[in-house]
Design an enzyme around this catalytic site. Structure first.
Site, PDB file in Angstrom:
ATOM      1  N   SER A 147       0.833  -1.199   0.000  1.00 64.09           N
ATOM      2  CA  SER A 147       0.000   0.000   0.000  1.00 64.09           C
ATOM      3  C   SER A 147       0.876   1.260   0.000  1.00 64.09           C
ATOM      4  O   SER A 147       1.671   1.468  -0.905  1.00 64.09           O
ATOM      5  CB  SER A 147      -0.941  -0.029   1.213  1.00 64.09           C
ATOM      6  OG  SER A 147      -1.829   1.057   1.196  1.00 64.09           O
ATOM      7  N   ASP A 196     -10.630  -4.478  -4.282  1.00 63.45           N
ATOM      8  CA  ASP A 196     -10.005  -3.439  -3.458  1.00 63.45           C
ATOM      9  C   ASP A 196     -10.788  -2.136  -3.591  1.00 63.45           C
ATOM     10  O   ASP A 196     -10.863  -1.545  -4.666  1.00 63.45           O
ATOM     11  CB  ASP A 196      -8.563  -3.217  -3.907  1.00 63.45           C
ATOM     12  CG  ASP A 196      -7.756  -2.385  -2.926  1.00 63.45           C
ATOM     13  OD1 ASP A 196      -8.358  -1.554  -2.222  1.00 63.45           O
ATOM     14  OD2 ASP A 196      -6.529  -2.554  -2.871  1.00 63.45           O
ATOM     15  N   HIS A 225      -8.256  -4.609   0.034  1.00 64.58           N
ATOM     16  CA  HIS A 225      -6.998  -3.894   0.211  1.00 64.58           C
ATOM     17  C   HIS A 225      -6.144  -4.476   1.334  1.00 64.58           C
ATOM     18  O   HIS A 225      -4.921  -4.474   1.243  1.00 64.58           O
ATOM     19  CB  HIS A 225      -7.302  -2.416   0.503  1.00 64.58           C
ATOM     20  CG  HIS A 225      -6.094  -1.533   0.475  1.00 64.58           C
ATOM     21  ND1 HIS A 225      -5.383  -1.280  -0.674  1.00 64.58           N
ATOM     22  CD2 HIS A 225      -5.458  -0.851   1.470  1.00 64.58           C
ATOM     23  CE1 HIS A 225      -4.378  -0.467  -0.405  1.00 64.58           C
ATOM     24  NE2 HIS A 225      -4.388  -0.204   0.892  1.00 64.58           N
TER      25      HIS A 225
END
Length: 327
Positions: A147, A196, A225
């Site tokens: 991320s 996501d 995610h």
């Protein structure tokens, strides 16, 4: 203006757990640093590292006796080392790698405030420790960015020409700005969930297209995610990737080409199957329309026969009336 933008971006991008999930304590017997929520492990070291920005970041180093690679893991934007500890230990065991994880400035028990520029200084300090403190060589290091961690991961990768590989996990497209100046070739593996809702799947696809040495990415159907590591395919794919990049270059290219050919074949088969389904659907529609047309014609025929029958009966009735009138 740039400072204001960076400050606003930090508020949107960084969500350190509050309160932190752990405290730093000293082991009574050895004086070594520990995370308060976990007992001492012989192969785990907890460190505090100074950065060029004047902060101190907390890091953990996990040794594996069979390791030939070291994974430098930059975690996501809403976690700290206390929450990542067990995953890091499991990854080290399953992948047979040494693993270095760390908390960004302002995360966990790292000092300072989180910001984009701080993350770059943080990962530099950790990398320096790996080289100087543990003797890790650049060509044996795999950078792993999850991320928001894909930002510092790619920023560091752009300055290290001999890395073994880079892994991007639920990456953000802002990594594009540091992908362009990457002139060296190393292996990229990308993990993305198709469901996501935080960072769209297109971010990972565009980053993969830009990578020079491609390894078949993992698009986890239904993956979100923050849950990719819970899917069985995740660890299987990651183990295969690490095993591939640890092989001699000639064998490595052969294995990857086989994977890409298999993937292309699978994609082609999927497209052909889709076209076949569309063709079948069109055929069903055509048959359905033909049945409707036949039914319509049958109805028209019946109506025509009924009309002729009625006309005939009316004609007979009319002639009968005419005969009566004539008589």
């Amino acid at each position: 203006m740039g400072g204001v933008t960076s400050s606003m971006a930090a508020k949107l991008a960084f969500f350190p757990p509050n309160p932190p999930s752990y405290k730093l304590v000293a082991d009574e017997m050895t004086g070594l640093l520990l995370l308060s929520t976990f007992p001492h492990r012989e192969n785990v070291e907890i460190l505090k590292l100074p950065t060029r920005k004047g902060t101190e970041v907390v890091a953990m180093y996990i040794r594996h006796p069979m390791a030939t690679s070291t994974l430098l893991y930059s975690h996501g934007n809403a976690a700290d080392l206390g929450q990542m500890y067990e995953l890091f230990v499991e990854l080290s065991i399953h992948l047979r790698v040494n693993l270095m994880g760390y908390d960004y400035s302002g995360y966990g028990q790292s000092s300072g405030k989180p910001s984009e520029q701080h993350t770059y200084a943080d990962i530099e300090a950790v990398y320096k420790c790996m080289e100087e403190g543990y003797g890790a060589k650049q060509e044996d290091i795999i950078l792993y960015g999850q991320s928001v961690g894909s930002g510092p991961t790619l920023d560091l990768a752009a300055r290290l020409p001999h890395l073994r590989a880079v892994v991007l996990h639920s990456p953000i497209l802002s990594g594009l700005r540091v992908m362009y100046p990457v002139k060296k070739s190393y292996w990229f593996d990308i993990y993305k969930g198709t469901a996501d809702e935080v960072v769209d799947c297109s971010h990972g696809k565009q980053l993969w297209e830009l990578s020079k040495e491609k390894y078949e990415p993992l698009w986890l159907k239904g993956g979100n995610h923050c849950d990719l590591e819970h899917h069985p395919e995740y660890i299987r794919h990651l183990k295969k990737f690490v095993s591939t990049v640890e092989k001699p270059p000639s064998q490595r290219y052969t294995d990857v080409n086989k994977l890409l050919l298999k993937s292309n074949s699978n994609n082609l088969n999927e497209k052909l199957e889709k076209l076949k389904n569309q063709s079948n659907y069109a055929e069903k529609l055509r048959v359905s329309f033909d049945q409707v047309e036949r039914s319509r014609r049958s109805v028209d025929c019946c109506l025509e026969k009924s009309r002729k029958s009625v006309d005939h009966q009316l004609e007979r009735g009319r002639k009968s009336v005419d005969r009566i009138r004539t008589g």
